[in-house]
Design a protein around this motif. Structure first.
Motif, PDB file in Angstrom:
ATOM      1  N   VAL A 133       0.819  -1.211   0.000  1.00 53.90           N
ATOM      2  CA  VAL A 133       0.000   0.000   0.000  1.00 53.90           C
ATOM      3  C   VAL A 133       0.852   1.260   0.000  1.00 53.90           C
ATOM      4  O   VAL A 133       0.583   2.212  -0.739  1.00 53.90           O
ATOM      5  N   ASP A 134       1.906   1.291   0.814  1.00 54.62           N
ATOM      6  CA  ASP A 134       2.627   2.544   1.054  1.00 54.62           C
ATOM      7  C   ASP A 134       4.106   2.501   0.701  1.00 54.62           C
ATOM      8  O   ASP A 134       4.810   3.473   0.950  1.00 54.62           O
ATOM      9  N   GLY A 135       4.578   1.386   0.132  1.00 56.12           N
ATOM     10  CA  GLY A 135       6.005   1.282  -0.146  1.00 56.12           C
ATOM     11  C   GLY A 135       6.512   2.376  -1.067  1.00 56.12           C
ATOM     12  O   GLY A 135       7.483   3.077  -0.749  1.00 56.12           O
ATOM     13  N   LEU A 136       5.876   2.551  -2.207  1.00 57.04           N
ATOM     14  CA  LEU A 136       6.322   3.560  -3.171  1.00 57.04           C
ATOM     15  C   LEU A 136       6.159   4.962  -2.601  1.00 57.04           C
ATOM     16  O   LEU A 136       7.074   5.789  -2.701  1.00 57.04           O
ATOM     17  N   ALA A 147      -2.703  -5.269  -5.225  1.00 59.87           N
ATOM     18  CA  ALA A 147      -2.637  -6.727  -5.213  1.00 59.87           C
ATOM     19  C   ALA A 147      -1.334  -7.216  -5.851  1.00 59.87           C
ATOM     20  O   ALA A 147      -0.694  -8.155  -5.347  1.00 59.87           O
ATOM     21  N   CYS A 148      -0.918  -6.580  -6.942  1.00 58.12           N
ATOM     22  CA  CYS A 148       0.328  -6.980  -7.602  1.00 58.12           C
ATOM     23  C   CYS A 148       1.530  -6.707  -6.704  1.00 58.12           C
ATOM     24  O   CYS A 148       2.470  -7.514  -6.642  1.00 58.12           O
ATOM     25  N   ASN A 149       1.543  -5.562  -6.029  1.00 54.10           N
ATOM     26  CA  ASN A 149       2.625  -5.261  -5.093  1.00 54.10           C
ATOM     27  C   ASN A 149       2.703  -6.316  -3.989  1.00 54.10           C
ATOM     28  O   ASN A 149       3.785  -6.739  -3.574  1.00 54.10           O
ATOM     29  N   TYR A 150       1.542  -6.733  -3.501  1.00 54.45           N
ATOM     30  CA  TYR A 150       1.509  -7.739  -2.451  1.00 54.45           C
ATOM     31  C   TYR A 150       2.062  -9.068  -2.974  1.00 54.45           C
ATOM     32  O   TYR A 150       2.915  -9.694  -2.356  1.00 54.45           O
ATOM     33  N   GLY A 171      10.288   0.363  -7.796  1.00 55.22           N
ATOM     34  CA  GLY A 171       9.320   0.548  -6.719  1.00 55.22           C
ATOM     35  C   GLY A 171       8.000  -0.155  -6.930  1.00 55.22           C
ATOM     36  O   GLY A 171       7.041   0.109  -6.209  1.00 55.22           O
ATOM     37  N   GLY A 172       7.936  -1.059  -7.916  1.00 52.33           N
ATOM     38  CA  GLY A 172       6.676  -1.759  -8.157  1.00 52.33           C
ATOM     39  C   GLY A 172       5.634  -0.850  -8.771  1.00 52.33           C
ATOM     40  O   GLY A 172       5.954   0.099  -9.502  1.00 52.33           O
ATOM     41  N   TRP A 173       4.372  -1.133  -8.465  1.00 55.14           N
ATOM     42  CA  TRP A 173       3.265  -0.373  -9.034  1.00 55.14           C
ATOM     43  C   TRP A 173       2.743   0.643  -8.026  1.00 55.14           C
ATOM     44  O   TRP A 173       2.898   0.482  -6.812  1.00 55.14           O
TER      45      TRP A 173
END
Length: 497
Positions: free
Chosen positions: A19-22, A184-187, A285-287
């Motif tokens: 949720v908050d990584g990026l 969901a993809c980040n997870y 950083g993913g999505w």
């Protein structure tokens, strides 16, 4: 819930990261904030100047605004022509033959992770497992992570009933906002072990050799960070709308995206069938879970980091949207996301100019911001043209001094002819010979685009991260033959941030 062995704390940590990584690591790269301070100030100053001009110098202000829109139209038209001409070169779309794909020894293949986010999809899980099972890739080198929301009981039960067997794994995403495909993809990415990661939606029917073709390309050109496969529709002949949609996609994925890639300009990715080097995806950083076109945003972020994207001649089949209201919901979200992505990409203008150059930055801005703004402006200028035809009022003539008039006329005449011609070629490139009538009636399609653009711009201001529900499965065809294909975007509903 699926976790890594011996890592009981991973699910909570994984959710926070998803949720908050990026946003935490690079706030300026996240669309959680729509406008950063300098962008807000710029828009407020522009609005104030426009209002003051309309009050104090209405005639001159109208001419300036009309001229600015005419320049935008002309620039957008020139850019499309240049990309189309570049895409005519068959070398711009990357090809890998079946023989080349199958020549790779199984032992020599890298580990591959397929992410399959699904929400509210109980009716297609069975087809999903069948289609993914058709991928020609060794099971011991493949992991397919089916990402379902933990509280989406119907879909979870349908998946369990269908049987999720190796190399597939069921990953339950803890319920949390925003409920979006990128979250969901980040997870799921945190459970991925592949060197290459790709995404398929629950309703996709990918080319069985697509993974092998991508491996060949990555080895042929180590400078590629991402490979986007082509998307096409199986139901192009269902009605006029699906014909328009299919012709548009033929132009987009056969000519315009390869044209962008050939010039090494930013490539806005599609929401499925993009294959990414795992290490590059992690570094980027993913999505962004707050961007409603997370695919386009990721493509731009890769370009701003100096990475290249290629377009692969390998088709993933989907369903074209066949209902006008449903189409407007979907397209308004795409337009809103394009504007989000462009705003994010331009937050560091000097960095963008340094990495992707002036031409690449202009191309990105025209494509992502110019397209919805020009589409929204169409309704206004069509109304002005209609009023002029009815009575030729002097006030309208004042707004079109000779230079502006001829520039607008050039865009109208030449631009429309070129748009129709390129759309016809796009339909032909897609191998669909039944789209002639849809292509000739494309100007009617532009009306829907204008409505969707106005809606998208409005939602950017009032509900920036709202992911509007798109209804799928409207093709009315037999599921066994079509795989119950649907559009390539996730369909979670997200509250505004």
């Amino acid at each position: 819930m699926s976790t890594r062995p011996g890592a009981a704390s991973v699910p909570d940590d994984a959710l926070v990261e998803a949720v908050d990584g990026l946003r935490r690591r690079d706030p300026l790269a996240s669309a959680a904030t729509v406008f950063v301070p300098w962008q807000t100030r710029t828009l407020l100053v522009a609005a104030a100047l426009l209002i003051a001009g309309l009050v104090l110098l209405p005639g001159a202000t109208v001419v300036i605004v009309t001229a600015a829109v005419a320049v935008l139209y002309l620039a957008t038209m020139v850019q499309r022509v240049l990309l189309f001409v570049a895409g005519l070169d068959e070398r711009t779309i990357l090809t890998v033959s079946e023989a080349e794909a199958r020549e790779l020894a199984d032992d020599d293949l890298p580990r591959y992770t397929v992410l399959v986010p699904a929400y509210g999809e109980p009716e297609v899980i069975g087809q999903l497992l069948e289609h993914l099972g058709a991928l020609e890739y060794p099971a011991d080198k493949l992991e397919i992570l089916v990402l379902l929301e933990a509280d989406d009981t119907a879909t979870v039960e349908a998946a369990q009933a269908a049987g999720v067997e190796s190399p597939m794994r069921l990953i339950l995403v803890p319920p949390a906002e925003p409920r979006t495909k990128p979250k969901a993809c980040n997870y799921g990415m945190q459970f991925a072990t592949g060197e290459i990661i790709t995404i398929y939606d629950a309703e996709d029917i990918p080319d069985p050799l697509q993974l092998r073709r991508a491996v060949v390309l990555f080895r042929r050109d180590p400078g590629l960070a991402c490979i986007q496969a082509r998307l096409a529709f199986h139901n192009s002949d269902q009605n006029l709308l699906t014909g328009w949609f299919a012709a548009e996609y033929g132009l987009w994925f056969r000519y315009l995206l390869p044209g962008l890639a050939s010039r090494r300009w930013p490539v806005p990715l599609g929401g499925t069938s993009n294959h990414l080097q795992a290490k590059v995806l992690a570094e980027a950083g993913g999505w962004d879970p707050y961007n409603v076109t997370e695919d386009a945003d990721l493509g731009l972020r890769l370009a701003r980091r100096g990475y290249r994207t290629g377009v692969l001649e390998s088709i993933t089949w989907e369903e074209a949207n066949s209902d006008a209201i449903n189409w407007i919901r979907q397209r308004s979200r795409w337009y809103k996301g394009y504007l989000q992505s462009c705003l994010v990409a331009l937050r560091r203008p000097r960095n963008a100019l340094r990495v992707i150059g002036l031409r690449g930055t202009v191309a990105m801005t025209l494509l992502l911001a110019g397209t919805p703004i020009a589409a929204a402006s169409n309704l206004i200028f069509w109304l002005v043209a209609f009023i002029w035809l009815l009575g030729q009022p002097a006030a309208i003539a004042v707004a079109y001094p000779a230079p502006v008039y001829y520039m607008a006329l050039t865009s109208f005449v030449i631009g429309n002819v070129l748009a129709l011609y390129s759309t016809l070629l796009g339909a032909r490139a897609g191998g669909d010979t039944n789209l002639l009538m849809a292509c000739l009636l494309t100007p009617l399609y532009w009306i829907l685009m204008a409505i969707a653009a106005l809606k998208g711009i409005w939602q950017l201001l009032v509900r920036p991260s709202y992911w509007e529900k798109t209804v799928h499965g409207l093709d009315g065809q037999d599921d066994e033959r079509t795989g119950h294909d649907r559009d390539h975007e996730s369909e979670s509903a997200v509250p505004s941030s």
